[in-house]
Design a protein around this motif. Structure first.
Motif, PDB file in Angstrom:
ATOM      1  N   ARG A   1       0.836  -1.196   0.000  1.00 59.21           N
ATOM      2  CA  ARG A   1       0.000   0.000   0.000  1.00 59.21           C
ATOM      3  C   ARG A   1       0.868   1.242   0.000  1.00 59.21           C
ATOM      4  O   ARG A   1       2.012   1.227   0.467  1.00 59.21           O
ATOM      5  N   MET A   2       0.331   2.317  -0.551  1.00 52.70           N
ATOM      6  CA  MET A   2       1.007   3.611  -0.501  1.00 52.70           C
ATOM      7  C   MET A   2      -0.049   4.702  -0.446  1.00 52.70           C
ATOM      8  O   MET A   2      -1.191   4.499  -0.896  1.00 52.70           O
ATOM      9  N   PRO A   3       0.278   5.863   0.103  1.00 47.63           N
ATOM     10  CA  PRO A   3      -0.676   6.973   0.108  1.00 47.63           C
ATOM     11  C   PRO A   3      -1.023   7.380  -1.323  1.00 47.63           C
ATOM     12  O   PRO A   3      -0.154   7.420  -2.191  1.00 47.63           O
ATOM     13  N   LEU A   4      -2.283   7.688  -1.547  1.00 50.88           N
ATOM     14  CA  LEU A   4      -2.717   8.077  -2.883  1.00 50.88           C
ATOM     15  C   LEU A   4      -1.972   9.320  -3.360  1.00 50.88           C
ATOM     16  O   LEU A   4      -1.590   9.408  -4.530  1.00 50.88           O
ATOM     17  N   ALA A   5      -1.739  10.271  -2.459  1.00 50.00           N
ATOM     18  CA  ALA A   5      -1.026  11.491  -2.841  1.00 50.00           C
ATOM     19  C   ALA A   5       0.389  11.183  -3.329  1.00 50.00           C
ATOM     20  O   ALA A   5       0.877  11.798  -4.277  1.00 50.00           O
ATOM     21  N   LEU A   6       1.043  10.212  -2.692  1.00 54.59           N
ATOM     22  CA  LEU A   6       2.373   9.801  -3.148  1.00 54.59           C
ATOM     23  C   LEU A   6       2.281   9.182  -4.541  1.00 54.59           C
ATOM     24  O   LEU A   6       3.143   9.418  -5.398  1.00 54.59           O
ATOM     25  N   GLY A   7       1.234   8.389  -4.770  1.00 54.56           N
ATOM     26  CA  GLY A   7       1.028   7.802  -6.096  1.00 54.56           C
ATOM     27  C   GLY A   7       0.881   8.876  -7.166  1.00 54.56           C
ATOM     28  O   GLY A   7       1.477   8.774  -8.251  1.00 54.56           O
ATOM     29  N   PHE A   8       0.109   9.930  -6.875  1.00 51.67           N
ATOM     30  CA  PHE A   8      -0.038  11.029  -7.827  1.00 51.67           C
ATOM     31  C   PHE A   8       1.319  11.673  -8.123  1.00 51.67           C
ATOM     32  O   PHE A   8       1.631  11.999  -9.274  1.00 51.67           O
ATOM     33  N   THR A   9       2.128  11.871  -7.077  1.00 53.14           N
ATOM     34  CA  THR A   9       3.430  12.515  -7.250  1.00 53.14           C
ATOM     35  C   THR A   9       4.358  11.667  -8.108  1.00 53.14           C
ATOM     36  O   THR A   9       5.040  12.179  -9.010  1.00 53.14           O
ATOM     37  N   LEU A  10       4.392  10.358  -7.857  1.00 50.14           N
ATOM     38  CA  LEU A  10       5.249   9.468  -8.637  1.00 50.14           C
ATOM     39  C   LEU A  10       4.804   9.422 -10.103  1.00 50.14           C
ATOM     40  O   LEU A  10       5.639   9.460 -11.014  1.00 50.14           O
ATOM     41  N   ILE A  11       3.498   9.349 -10.317  1.00 47.48           N
ATOM     42  CA  ILE A  11       2.994   9.346 -11.701  1.00 47.48           C
ATOM     43  C   ILE A  11       3.352  10.660 -12.386  1.00 47.48           C
ATOM     44  O   ILE A  11       3.752  10.686 -13.557  1.00 47.48           O
ATOM     45  N   GLY A  12       3.228  11.781 -11.645  1.00 44.72           N
ATOM     46  CA  GLY A  12       3.591  13.076 -12.202  1.00 44.72           C
ATOM     47  C   GLY A  12       5.039  13.121 -12.651  1.00 44.72           C
ATOM     48  O   GLY A  12       5.358  13.659 -13.725  1.00 44.72           O
ATOM     49  N   PHE A  13       5.935  12.523 -11.859  1.00 45.22           N
ATOM     50  CA  PHE A  13       7.348  12.496 -12.212  1.00 45.22           C
ATOM     51  C   PHE A  13       7.579  11.693 -13.495  1.00 45.22           C
ATOM     52  O   PHE A  13       8.292  12.149 -14.404  1.00 45.22           O
ATOM     53  N   PHE A  14       6.966  10.521 -13.584  1.00 45.39           N
ATOM     54  CA  PHE A  14       7.185   9.687 -14.760  1.00 45.39           C
ATOM     55  C   PHE A  14       6.506  10.266 -16.005  1.00 45.39           C
ATOM     56  O   PHE A  14       7.000  10.086 -17.127  1.00 45.39           O
ATOM     57  N   LEU A  15       5.394  10.967 -15.811  1.00 39.65           N
ATOM     58  CA  LEU A  15       4.782  11.650 -16.959  1.00 39.65           C
ATOM     59  C   LEU A  15       5.682  12.782 -17.451  1.00 39.65           C
ATOM     60  O   LEU A  15       5.765  13.042 -18.655  1.00 39.65           O
ATOM     61  N   TRP A  16       6.368  13.439 -16.533  1.00 45.37           N
ATOM     62  CA  TRP A  16       7.319  14.470 -16.923  1.00 45.37           C
ATOM     63  C   TRP A  16       8.475  13.869 -17.732  1.00 45.37           C
ATOM     64  O   TRP A  16       8.895  14.437 -18.739  1.00 45.37           O
ATOM     65  N   LEU A  17       8.966  12.700 -17.315  1.00 39.37           N
ATOM     66  CA  LEU A  17      10.002  12.019 -18.093  1.00 39.37           C
ATOM     67  C   LEU A  17       9.480  11.669 -19.491  1.00 39.37           C
ATOM     68  O   LEU A  17      10.172  11.873 -20.496  1.00 39.37           O
ATOM     69  N   ALA A  18       8.247  11.150 -19.540  1.00 40.86           N
ATOM     70  CA  ALA A  18       7.651  10.801 -20.840  1.00 40.86           C
ATOM     71  C   ALA A  18       7.475  12.041 -21.704  1.00 40.86           C
ATOM     72  O   ALA A  18       7.645  11.987 -22.930  1.00 40.86           O
ATOM     73  N   GLU A  19       7.141  13.162 -21.069  1.00 38.16           N
ATOM     74  CA  GLU A  19       6.968  14.411 -21.816  1.00 38.16           C
ATOM     75  C   GLU A  19       8.292  14.864 -22.427  1.00 38.16           C
ATOM     76  O   GLU A  19       8.330  15.378 -23.557  1.00 38.16           O
ATOM     77  N   ASN A  20       9.379  14.682 -21.698  1.00 36.48           N
ATOM     78  CA  ASN A  20      10.693  15.011 -22.254  1.00 36.48           C
ATOM     79  C   ASN A  20      10.999  14.159 -23.481  1.00 36.48           C
ATOM     80  O   ASN A  20      11.495  14.658 -24.492  1.00 36.48           O
TER      81      ASN A  20
ATOM     82  N   LYS B   1       6.690  21.149 -14.334  1.00 39.69           N
ATOM     83  CA  LYS B   1       5.639  20.349 -14.962  1.00 39.69           C
ATOM     84  C   LYS B   1       5.350  19.076 -14.166  1.00 39.69           C
ATOM     85  O   LYS B   1       4.288  18.471 -14.327  1.00 39.69           O
ATOM     86  N   ILE B   2       6.289  18.650 -13.332  1.00 39.29           N
ATOM     87  CA  ILE B   2       6.034  17.474 -12.487  1.00 39.29           C
ATOM     88  C   ILE B   2       4.824  17.735 -11.604  1.00 39.29           C
ATOM     89  O   ILE B   2       3.916  16.898 -11.487  1.00 39.29           O
ATOM     90  N   GLY B   3       4.808  18.915 -10.980  1.00 38.96           N
ATOM     91  CA  GLY B   3       3.673  19.271 -10.133  1.00 38.96           C
ATOM     92  C   GLY B   3       2.381  19.394 -10.917  1.00 38.96           C
ATOM     93  O   GLY B   3       1.317  18.978 -10.447  1.00 38.96           O
ATOM     94  N   ALA B   4       2.484  19.947 -12.131  1.00 38.35           N
ATOM     95  CA  ALA B   4       1.282  20.088 -12.964  1.00 38.35           C
ATOM     96  C   ALA B   4       0.695  18.723 -13.297  1.00 38.35           C
ATOM     97  O   ALA B   4      -0.520  18.512 -13.218  1.00 38.35           O
ATOM     98  N   TRP B   5       1.562  17.765 -13.667  1.00 36.77           N
ATOM     99  CA  TRP B   5       1.083  16.428 -13.983  1.00 36.77           C
ATOM    100  C   TRP B   5       0.540  15.722 -12.740  1.00 36.77           C
ATOM    101  O   TRP B   5      -0.447  14.986 -12.817  1.00 36.77           O
ATOM    102  N   ALA B   6       1.196  15.925 -11.590  1.00 39.33           N
ATOM    103  CA  ALA B   6       0.727  15.300 -10.352  1.00 39.33           C
ATOM    104  C   ALA B   6      -0.683  15.765 -10.005  1.00 39.33           C
ATOM    105  O   ALA B   6      -1.484  14.999  -9.452  1.00 39.33           O
ATOM    106  N   LEU B   7      -0.998  17.011 -10.332  1.00 40.33           N
ATOM    107  CA  LEU B   7      -2.348  17.516 -10.115  1.00 40.33           C
ATOM    108  C   LEU B   7      -3.305  16.995 -11.179  1.00 40.33           C
ATOM    109  O   LEU B   7      -4.412  16.534 -10.872  1.00 40.33           O
TER     110      LEU B   7
END
Length: 282
Positions: free
Chosen positions: A188-207, A231-237
């Motif tokens: 298990r992990m906090p949902l907010a942490l999941g959003f942050t991690l996805i935001g980071f990887f979406l930023w990598l994909a965007e690059n 943009k990491i924060g933007a994607w996390a949101l």
């Protein structure tokens, strides 16, 4: 040493499961890369990518890697994404400089597949890793997600509420955890942490995507530059919008598993959480 080896195997298995969840996105980015390397064709590259996106969708559906309900949610992500693109391109936030026939208001229709890929990732993660939500407040999270989506438009004319909305999202998801399966173990992990991690990887994909010419930010028109870290924060949101849609669809698919497919008690595993899904999911 056995503990280290066991941990390494689990990390590698988790990476493999994540790769399976990202299958649509990986295939789409691969198509963008191949299209850039192709010689001059009578069909515009952006139009070719529309046909490729449709083909990918048909393959995933035919192979049952995505269900009809998943496809409906992904289609909504596609439409929401296109609306987002039309406004942002009109305001000059980024552009699609190449010509195309299947282009509306400066946005090629394939642009929606970039958002569909994010929807596909969340849908597949739900199945492949048997996701469940603990103490998920669907109403509060949905209201904040809608406000986040609206703010990405309105901040061009009104004050940017990104930081207050980030705080609101943290409050709405406080105590919410995502339960998932890796191997035979539930984690298990906090949902907010999941959003942050996805935001980071979406930023990598965007690059990667901008490097391949999928679209261009203003500072990339005369040569590629890394996408700004903010943009990491933007994607996390923004991922909260997709997550709310998928969570709603999962609740409709299996209402017996609690709110949005979740369980109210973090210890509910002992009293009825289902065993990990061992069905092949692609």
């Amino acid at each position: 040493m056995s503990t280290v080896g066991s941990l390494l195997r689990k990390v590698l298995l988790f990476a493999w499961l994540e790769t399976r969840c990202c299958a649509f996105a990986i295939a789409l980015l691969s198509g963008v890369a191949v299209s850039q390397a192709l010689p001059q064709l009578p069909i515009a590259r952006y139009d070719l990518l529309v046909a490729y996106g449709v083909l990918l969708t048909a393959v995933f559906l035919a192979c049952r890697w995505e269900s009809g309900r998943d496809l409906a949610v992904i289609a909504v992500c596609h439409v929401i994404g296109l609306a987002f693109e039309v406004v942002k391109v009109a305001l000059g936030s980024w552009s699609y400089p190449e010509p195309a026939v299947l282009k509306f208001a400066g946005v090629p229709l394939y642009g929606g597949f970039l958002y569909a890929a994010v929807g596909s990732y969340v849908c597949r993660a739900w199945h492949v890793m048997d996701l469940e939500l603990v103490r998920y407040r669907a109403g509060a999270t949905s209201v904040v997600a809608v406000a986040i989506y609206a703010n990405f438009f309105s901040h061009h004319w009104l004050p940017d509420l990104r930081w207050p909305l980030a705080v609101a999202l943290l409050a709405a998801t406080a105590g919410t955890q995502v339960v998932f399966t890796v191997g035979h173990t539930r984690h298990r992990m906090p949902l907010a942490l999941g959003f942050t991690l996805i935001g980071f990887f979406l930023w990598l994909a965007e690059n990667i995507a901008t490097y391949l010419g999928a679209w261009r930010y203003p500072d990339q028109l005369h040569g590629w530059q890394p996408v700004a870290g903010e943009k990491i924060g933007a994607w996390a949101l923004l991922i909260s919008v997709t997550f709310v849609l998928v969570a709603w669809a999962q609740r409709k698919r299996d209402p017996g598993r609690g709110p949005a497919g979740g369980v109210p008690d973090p210890d509910a595993r002992a009293v009825g959480m289902p065993a990990p899904d061992t069905r092949a999911a692609g």
